[in-house]
Write an enzyme that holds these catalytic residues in place. Structure first.
Site, PDB file in Angstrom:
ATOM      1  N   SER A 223      -7.600 -14.472  -0.756  1.00 38.65           N
ATOM      2  CA  SER A 223      -8.047 -13.103  -0.566  1.00 38.65           C
ATOM      3  C   SER A 223      -9.568 -13.102  -0.420  1.00 38.65           C
ATOM      4  CB  SER A 223      -7.626 -12.300  -1.783  1.00 38.65           C
ATOM      5  OG  SER A 223      -8.168 -11.017  -1.720  1.00 38.65           O
TER       6      SER A 223
ATOM      7  N   HIS B 152     -12.170  -7.903   5.523  1.00 36.25           N
ATOM      8  CA  HIS B 152     -11.211  -8.274   4.491  1.00 36.25           C
ATOM      9  C   HIS B 152     -10.148  -9.155   5.138  1.00 36.25           C
ATOM     10  CE1 HIS B 152      -7.001  -7.200   3.224  1.00 36.25           C
ATOM     11  NE2 HIS B 152      -7.440  -7.746   2.115  1.00 36.25           N
TER      12      HIS B 152
ATOM     13  N   ASN C  64      -6.565 -11.545   3.863  1.00 39.43           N
ATOM     14  CA  ASN C  64      -5.704 -11.971   2.767  1.00 39.43           C
ATOM     15  C   ASN C  64      -4.413 -12.496   3.358  1.00 39.43           C
ATOM     16  OD1 ASN C  64      -3.241 -10.132   1.132  1.00 39.43           O
ATOM     17  ND2 ASN C  64      -4.213 -11.844   0.078  1.00 39.43           N
ATOM     18  N   THR C  65      -3.991 -13.666   2.917  1.00 39.43           N
ATOM     19  CA  THR C  65      -2.637 -14.106   3.265  1.00 39.43           C
ATOM     20  C   THR C  65      -1.988 -14.704   2.027  1.00 39.43           C
ATOM     21  OG1 THR C  65      -3.479 -16.217   4.139  1.00 39.43           O
ATOM     22  CG2 THR C  65      -2.968 -14.508   5.755  1.00 39.43           C
TER      23      THR C  65
ATOM     24  N   HIS D 259      -9.701  -7.376  17.881  1.00 40.08           N
ATOM     25  CA  HIS D 259      -8.294  -7.088  18.179  1.00 40.08           C
ATOM     26  C   HIS D 259      -7.724  -8.057  19.220  1.00 40.08           C
ATOM     27  CE1 HIS D 259      -6.906  -3.657  15.828  1.00 40.08           C
ATOM     28  NE2 HIS D 259      -8.170  -3.281  15.767  1.00 40.08           N
TER      29      HIS D 259
ATOM     30  N   HIS E 209      -7.400  11.518   1.730  1.00 43.28           N
ATOM     31  CA  HIS E 209      -8.247  12.619   1.247  1.00 43.28           C
ATOM     32  C   HIS E 209      -9.517  12.780   2.082  1.00 43.28           C
ATOM     33  CE1 HIS E 209      -9.945   9.167  -0.956  1.00 43.28           C
ATOM     34  NE2 HIS E 209     -11.067   9.830  -0.978  1.00 43.28           N
TER      35      HIS E 209
ATOM     36  N   GLY F 230      -3.056  -6.240 -16.382  1.00 45.17           N
ATOM     37  CA  GLY F 230      -3.868  -7.219 -17.108  1.00 45.17           C
ATOM     38  C   GLY F 230      -4.216  -8.466 -16.319  1.00 45.17           C
TER      39      GLY F 230
ATOM     40  N   ASN G 253      -6.838 -10.817 -13.817  1.00 50.55           N
ATOM     41  CA  ASN G 253      -8.225 -11.229 -14.012  1.00 50.55           C
ATOM     42  C   ASN G 253      -9.158 -10.206 -13.363  1.00 50.55           C
ATOM     43  OD1 ASN G 253     -10.793 -12.651 -13.106  1.00 50.55           O
ATOM     44  ND2 ASN G 253      -9.927 -14.117 -14.547  1.00 50.55           N
TER      45      ASN G 253
END
Lengths: 291, 291
Positions: free
Chosen positions: A114, A128, A130-131, A161, A191, A274, A276
């Protein structure tokens, strides 16, 4: 997010060799990314600051496994965190009910990478990536990458893209349109009535019954990120910026904070169970404004 | 938070005259607070910045009612928002199920004042104050105030709590210990293992069957805030501060952001039900850091 549950696989479908290969790939990708980012730090001449270097910090998870955080605070990357984790154990009954393949047997194994980068220059987009691979009594891959420009740049958005589309198309022509839309849907701040950035791809529960091919796709997402993002950084990191642009960047980062804390399911899940805290909140921007 | 449902009252228990008195009190309190805060702005001599002044902005709520935001960006108050709202309508069935007196008849009326102040100086504590009156088929008062010092100061904490204890004790000797503990419980960041600040009081569902007395208590909480907080500001606003202290302030404000977006039920409810985003996020600090 839409629920795309993968087909149920027999228990034990994931061999130890396959888990090892996945874990090693994520570690290898992390090493390559850190090296590429440090090269960008070196490539910024004329700065009064020294080039940044990653610092690593290992952490253990109560219940099984752990990870390594790599953080760099540099002169191109204001703050970038790359977190690797490989954890295992048993989901809580409440949580297991919502996880494919975990309703009967709550044990799981998960490994992933990540990354979030907040840049010094408002001319360089934040990013960003993440895999991850998750194994219960079934197994799947998930992840993606999305770009958050502080100042919209049509060319950057098109390059990002195009690179993702190219690699998606090599695997399945259906992937890019599906995963692009999924990304737009996920990284949206209702929002504010705003998207987080210019999107990218997002996928989850990927299990085509061809494990090698799904793993290869996940590797290609990582490789594509490693190729395209440093190009975008390099293209803009030497541009001068104005105070107004910096202000715009800090406000945009406030939206990033809102997304992370209000909507990001990984962050919310991690904090509420909980996880890290330092690793989870590594994605927070070094500085943000709500003027 | 603990669920202290008030006794069920007959419908129509709240007369229009009583609602009007509550609404006018909140408006009056707002006016007095804004005046006191502007006086503090005037009282800082030797600043190169002009004294801040509140700006007001009215907003309307789809479904009934609306409010007025008052915001000041000054040389003592880096950003302070005081929001008044008086709204009415009908709760959604999902939400009504959890609201005292709304399970059969979902119509409601609510009026309140909400204030958050983020200060220029790390030597001056940040503060939050909110009081409200809610009417369904029953009715109650709620609210409180809590102090968030950036640098712990034993004397400030003692003065703040002593002022609150004094006014609580005048109404009921049980109030201060109960409402102080409720505040500590509510303003706690479990993932950090930290309290938001040094506490204060927090109460909800207050209905002793003596409406006048409950209203008087709520007014006294507002008056006490108006008396004690400007004293704390005045005591510290002329002190010099260091860059390290400012850094500590910006990091502490990051925790404030985490609390607001992860735990504050008012913020989450407001954003998820399409409330006025500007008014809801008025509480966000002007600047925060996660270094």
């Amino acid at each position: 997010m839409r629920d795309r549950a993968p087909p149920q696989l027999p228990p034990g479908a994931s061999s130890e060799a396959e888990k090892k290969a996945v874990k090693e790939w994520f570690e290898n990708l992390r090493d390559q990314i850190c090296e590429a980012f440090e090269e960008l730090e070196d490539g910024l001449e004329g700065s009064m600051l020294p080039p940044g270097r990653f610092e690593r910090k290992a952490w253990e998870r109560e219940g099984g496994g752990g990870g390594v955080m790599s953080i760099m605070r540099g002169r191109v990357f204001e703050k970038v965190g790359v977190n690797i984790s490989t954890v295992h154990g048993s989901f809580s009954p409440d949580f297991a009910a919502g996880v494919p393949g975990a309703d009967q047997d709550a044990s799981f194994w998960a490994s992933g990478i990540s990354l979030v980068a907040h840049m010094c220059s408002p001319r360089v987009p934040a990013v960003h990536m993440n895999t991850r691979h998750i194994v219960t009594t079934t197994r799947w891959f998930g992840g993606g990458t999305d770009l958050t420009p502080m100042i919209f740049n049509r060319k950057d958005a098109a390059l990002f893209h195009a690179a993702l589309k190219e690699i998606c198309d090599e695997h399945d022509e259906d992937y890019y349109p599906r995963f692009r839309d999924w990304c737009d849907e996920y990284f949206y701040l209702p929002h504010r009535g705003e998207s987080r950035g210019i999107g990218g791809i997002f996928y989850d529960y990927l299990n085509t019954s061809d494990w090698q091919s799904d793993f290869a796709f996940t590797q290609d997402v990582g490789r594509t990120f490693l190729e395209i993002y440093p190009q975008l950084v390099d293209a803009h990191m030497r541009e001068r910026w104005s105070e107004d642009e910096r202000e715009q960047q800090l406000i945009k980062r406030g939206r990033y904070v809102e997304f992370n804390l209000l909507h990001d399911r990984g962050t919310q899940f991690g904090l509420k169970t909980g996880g890290n805290v330092e690793a989870i909140l590594m994605s927070m921007p070094p500085e943000a404004k709500w003027p």
